[in-house]
Design a protein around this motif. Structure first.
Motif, PDB file in Angstrom:
ATOM      1  N   ASP A 113      -5.642  86.861  28.971  1.00  0.00           N
ATOM      2  CA  ASP A 113      -6.189  86.305  30.195  1.00  0.00           C
ATOM      3  C   ASP A 113      -5.164  86.533  31.305  1.00  0.00           C
ATOM      4  O   ASP A 113      -3.980  86.731  31.054  1.00  0.00           O
ATOM      5  N   SER A 114      -5.636  86.458  32.557  1.00  0.00           N
ATOM      6  CA  SER A 114      -4.855  86.993  33.684  1.00  0.00           C
ATOM      7  C   SER A 114      -3.940  85.985  34.353  1.00  0.00           C
ATOM      8  O   SER A 114      -3.129  86.354  35.195  1.00  0.00           O
ATOM      9  N   GLN A 169      -4.853  79.432  34.091  1.00  0.00           N
ATOM     10  CA  GLN A 169      -3.788  78.630  33.501  1.00  0.00           C
ATOM     11  C   GLN A 169      -2.858  78.048  34.578  1.00  0.00           C
ATOM     12  O   GLN A 169      -2.370  76.932  34.445  1.00  0.00           O
ATOM     13  N   GLN A 177     -17.899  85.393  38.863  1.00  0.00           N
ATOM     14  CA  GLN A 177     -17.788  84.023  39.324  1.00  0.00           C
ATOM     15  C   GLN A 177     -19.088  83.635  40.039  1.00  0.00           C
ATOM     16  O   GLN A 177     -20.094  84.355  39.911  1.00  0.00           O
ATOM     17  N   TYR A 204     -18.384  88.743  27.804  1.00  0.00           N
ATOM     18  CA  TYR A 204     -17.413  87.775  27.278  1.00  0.00           C
ATOM     19  C   TYR A 204     -17.559  86.482  28.062  1.00  0.00           C
ATOM     20  O   TYR A 204     -17.386  86.456  29.276  1.00  0.00           O
ATOM     21  N   VAL A 260     -16.263  74.258  32.615  1.00  0.00           N
ATOM     22  CA  VAL A 260     -15.343  73.468  33.437  1.00  0.00           C
ATOM     23  C   VAL A 260     -15.992  72.146  33.821  1.00  0.00           C
ATOM     24  O   VAL A 260     -15.747  71.594  34.885  1.00  0.00           O
ATOM     25  N   LEU A 300      -6.573  86.288  21.504  1.00  0.00           N
ATOM     26  CA  LEU A 300      -6.335  86.168  22.934  1.00  0.00           C
ATOM     27  C   LEU A 300      -4.891  85.758  23.187  1.00  0.00           C
ATOM     28  O   LEU A 300      -4.343  84.917  22.465  1.00  0.00           O
ATOM     29  N   MET A 351     -16.017  83.046  28.876  1.00  0.00           N
ATOM     30  CA  MET A 351     -14.642  82.550  28.803  1.00  0.00           C
ATOM     31  C   MET A 351     -14.588  81.050  28.511  1.00  0.00           C
ATOM     32  O   MET A 351     -15.269  80.252  29.132  1.00  0.00           O
ATOM     33  N   GLY A 352     -13.753  80.693  27.492  1.00  0.00           N
ATOM     34  CA  GLY A 352     -13.483  79.286  27.235  1.00  0.00           C
ATOM     35  C   GLY A 352     -14.560  78.558  26.456  1.00  0.00           C
ATOM     36  O   GLY A 352     -14.574  77.320  26.435  1.00  0.00           O
ATOM     37  N   LEU A 406     -17.167  78.891  34.081  1.00  0.00           N
ATOM     38  CA  LEU A 406     -17.996  77.933  33.329  1.00  0.00           C
ATOM     39  C   LEU A 406     -17.121  77.210  32.307  1.00  0.00           C
ATOM     40  O   LEU A 406     -15.942  77.466  32.187  1.00  0.00           O
ATOM     41  N   ILE A 428     -14.386  89.703  36.045  1.00  0.00           N
ATOM     42  CA  ILE A 428     -14.801  88.323  35.731  1.00  0.00           C
ATOM     43  C   ILE A 428     -15.806  87.851  36.778  1.00  0.00           C
ATOM     44  O   ILE A 428     -15.471  87.717  37.966  1.00  0.00           O
ATOM     45  N   ASP A 442      -8.235  86.178  38.796  1.00  0.00           N
ATOM     46  CA  ASP A 442      -9.357  85.559  39.517  1.00  0.00           C
ATOM     47  C   ASP A 442      -9.040  84.113  39.845  1.00  0.00           C
ATOM     48  O   ASP A 442      -8.024  83.564  39.403  1.00  0.00           O
ATOM     49  N   GLY A 486     -16.964  84.067  33.975  1.00  0.00           N
ATOM     50  CA  GLY A 486     -15.951  83.024  34.195  1.00  0.00           C
ATOM     51  C   GLY A 486     -16.580  81.847  34.920  1.00  0.00           C
ATOM     52  O   GLY A 486     -17.794  81.792  35.122  1.00  0.00           O
ATOM     53  N   ASP A 496     -13.919  82.923  23.525  1.00  0.00           N
ATOM     54  CA  ASP A 496     -12.619  82.347  23.160  1.00  0.00           C
ATOM     55  C   ASP A 496     -12.696  80.850  23.419  1.00  0.00           C
ATOM     56  O   ASP A 496     -13.376  80.421  24.374  1.00  0.00           O
TER      57      ASP A 496
HETATM   58  C1  LIG Z   1     -12.223  75.942  28.614  1.00  0.00           C
HETATM   59  N1  LIG Z   1     -13.045  76.460  29.689  1.00  0.00           N
HETATM   60  C2  LIG Z   1     -12.706  77.579  30.347  1.00  0.00           C
HETATM   61  N2  LIG Z   1     -13.383  78.027  31.429  1.00  0.00           N
HETATM   62  C3  LIG Z   1     -12.735  79.129  31.850  1.00  0.00           C
HETATM   63  C4  LIG Z   1     -12.961  79.967  32.961  1.00  0.00           C
HETATM   64  C5  LIG Z   1     -12.071  81.019  33.207  1.00  0.00           C
HETATM   65  C6  LIG Z   1     -12.220  81.870  34.376  1.00  0.00           C
HETATM   66  O1  LIG Z   1     -13.142  81.693  35.199  1.00  0.00           O
HETATM   67  N3  LIG Z   1     -11.297  82.844  34.571  1.00  0.00           N
HETATM   68  C7  LIG Z   1     -10.268  83.059  33.696  1.00  0.00           C
HETATM   69  N4  LIG Z   1      -9.406  84.064  33.962  1.00  0.00           N
HETATM   70  N5  LIG Z   1     -10.100  82.317  32.583  1.00  0.00           N
HETATM   71  C8  LIG Z   1     -10.975  81.271  32.332  1.00  0.00           C
HETATM   72  C9  LIG Z   1     -10.758  80.430  31.201  1.00  0.00           C
HETATM   73  C10 LIG Z   1      -9.617  80.668  30.235  1.00  0.00           C
HETATM   74  C11 LIG Z   1     -10.141  81.457  29.050  1.00  0.00           C
HETATM   75  O2  LIG Z   1      -9.436  81.212  27.901  1.00  0.00           O
HETATM   76  C12 LIG Z   1     -11.640  79.362  30.986  1.00  0.00           C
HETATM   77  N6  LIG Z   1     -11.643  78.372  30.040  1.00  0.00           N
END
Ligand SMILES: CNc1nc2cc3c(=O)[nH]c(N)nc3c(CCO)c2[nH]1
Ligand SMILES: [Zn+2]
Length: 373
Positions: free
Chosen positions: A93-94, A98, A190, A245, A220, A59, A247-248, A218, A188, A147, A216, A267
């Motif tokens: 990622d978009s 970040q 939501q 996928y 969080v 990534l 995310m996170g 989640l 993504i 997003d 996406g 990821d």
């Molecule tokens: C660590 N938790 C996490 N939740 C996420 C949630 C999102 C999300 O909702 N949208 C985008 N674009 N990226 C996300 C990312 C970065 C992924 O590395 C996340 N990373």
């Protein structure tokens, strides 16, 4: 053989699935874990080492690369694959997530987000179009929609407004995407932890049509139970032949539960971040290698691991490296942690294929509950 981007199924176990992601930059078995290569590098790792851990796809991040060295410079240098010497697929990622977690002086409006660089304070703006164009300049194999990921907990009305903004942005991203054979753009999903909003978001994205769909919003702070409940409500609505996928995510236990719920791609910064902070992942949970109890321990971190750290070094040596603040410490332990995550994914994939995921899952959970060797 057509190099059209697609996911093909190989085996199922309940809602879990094993398959292959076919891309312009090669094929990746799923389920798959993507090491995070934020600014064009998987921190403390050469790309040969990343490959040696068994990773197939990495990534990158629009936010970091647009700030430094700049997307146009990466394009001029031949794109991100050439720049970081990774011939395999790259998902970028978009930038929206970040910006909200790293950017300064952020201002979100209906058209995009304005922010100051956390590096030099320079002002920047990201819109659905600009994020999509930057990912094209980077030559990302998989482009993510721009997003907004709302902080949780939040009132359903706030989640609904944020999700609907992201859906309007998704349509603009799709219009700005340059389709290429073997390349993909993912929508993504939501909607926070609200099943009806998640369903509305899936409908909006599948009406637009994407090559894959990310969950996406989640990881969080909602906690594992609410994350799994949201997956239960959302994943079954995603077209069966599309890659999913999450995310996170996440811890090994998160990955197991999400694979059981039909997720194909992941990821997370945990294995690499832990590698830099002396935290080692093993089949029996994690170890803090700075702890004095490891100072004279001649055993490898894990007896089941083939990584460089476990093949050639002892826990005592890793303990010493971290106590001495030696660069080799994070290098070896990041390698080990990524090797553990890849071994975990290979084991899940094999268990789905041989029809033993339930037994394998029980064995993993029993092992994680056991004391260190
Ligand atoms: C660590 N938790 C996490 N939740 C996420 C949630 C999102 C999300 O909702 N949208 C985008 N674009 N990226 C996300 C990312 C970065 C992924 O590395 C996340 N990373
Ligand atoms: Zn190891």
């Amino acid at each position: 053989m057509s190099t059209a981007f697609r996911w093909t199924g190989q085996a199922r176990f309940g809602r879990a699935r094993a398959g292959h992601l076919h891309t312009a930059h090669g094929m990746v078995p799923t389920p798959t874990f993507m090491p995070v290569g934020t600014a064009g590098t998987v921190k403390a790792m050469t790309m040969d080492a990343v490959r040696a851990t068994g990773a197939g796809i990495v990534l990158g991040n629009t936010y970091h690369l647009m700030l430094r060295p700049g997307a146009e410079r990466v394009r001029a240098l031949g794109g991100l694959h050439r720049f970081m010497d990774w011939p395999g697929p790259i998902l970028t990622d978009s930038g929206g997530f970040q910006v909200m977690s790293l950017g300064a002086l952020r201002k979100l409006d209906q058209d995009g987000v304005t922010f100051s660089s956390h590096i030099d304070g320079a002002k920047h703006r990201l819109t659905p179009e600009r994020s999509t164009h930057i990912q094209h300049a980077l030559d990302a194999t998989i482009t993510m929609c721009f997003d907004e990921c709302p902080a949780l907990p939040a009132p359903p009305e706030t989640i609904a407004q944020s999700m609907r903004l992201s859906m309007r942005w998704a349509a603009r991203c799709r219009a700005a995407f340059v389709p290429r054979q073997g390349y993909a753009q993912y929508g993504i999903i939501q909607g926070g932890t609200e099943p009806d909003l998640r369903a509305e978001s899936v409908r909006a994205l599948t009406d637009i049509g994407f090559e894959g769909y990310a969950i996406g919003g989640l990881a969080v702070g909602e906690g594992q139970e609410l994350m799994f409940a949201t997956l239960d409500a959302t994943v079954p609505l995603i077209p069966d032949d599309s890659p999913r996928y999450l995310m996170g995510v996440g811890t090994p236990d998160d990955l197991l539960g999400a694979v059981e719920r039909g997720v194909d791609m992941f990821d997370c910064v945990m294995p690499t971040r832990a590698g830099r902070t002396a935290r080692a992942y093993t089949e029996r949970g994690t170890l803090n290698l700075r702890n004095a109890r490891h100072a004279g321990d001649t055993r490898p971190i894990s007896p089941h691991c083939d990584c460089l750290a476990c093949a050639r070094h002892s826990r005592a040596y890793l303990h010493h490296l971290f106590r001495a603040n030696e660069i080799l410490g994070p290098m070896l332990l990041t390698w080990h942690n990524l090797a553990y995550y890849q071994r975990l994914m290979r084991g899940l994939r094999a268990a789905i294929i041989d029809g033993s995921l339930d037994v394998h899952a029980a064995w993993l959970r029993a092992q994680w509950a056991m004391e260190d060797w």
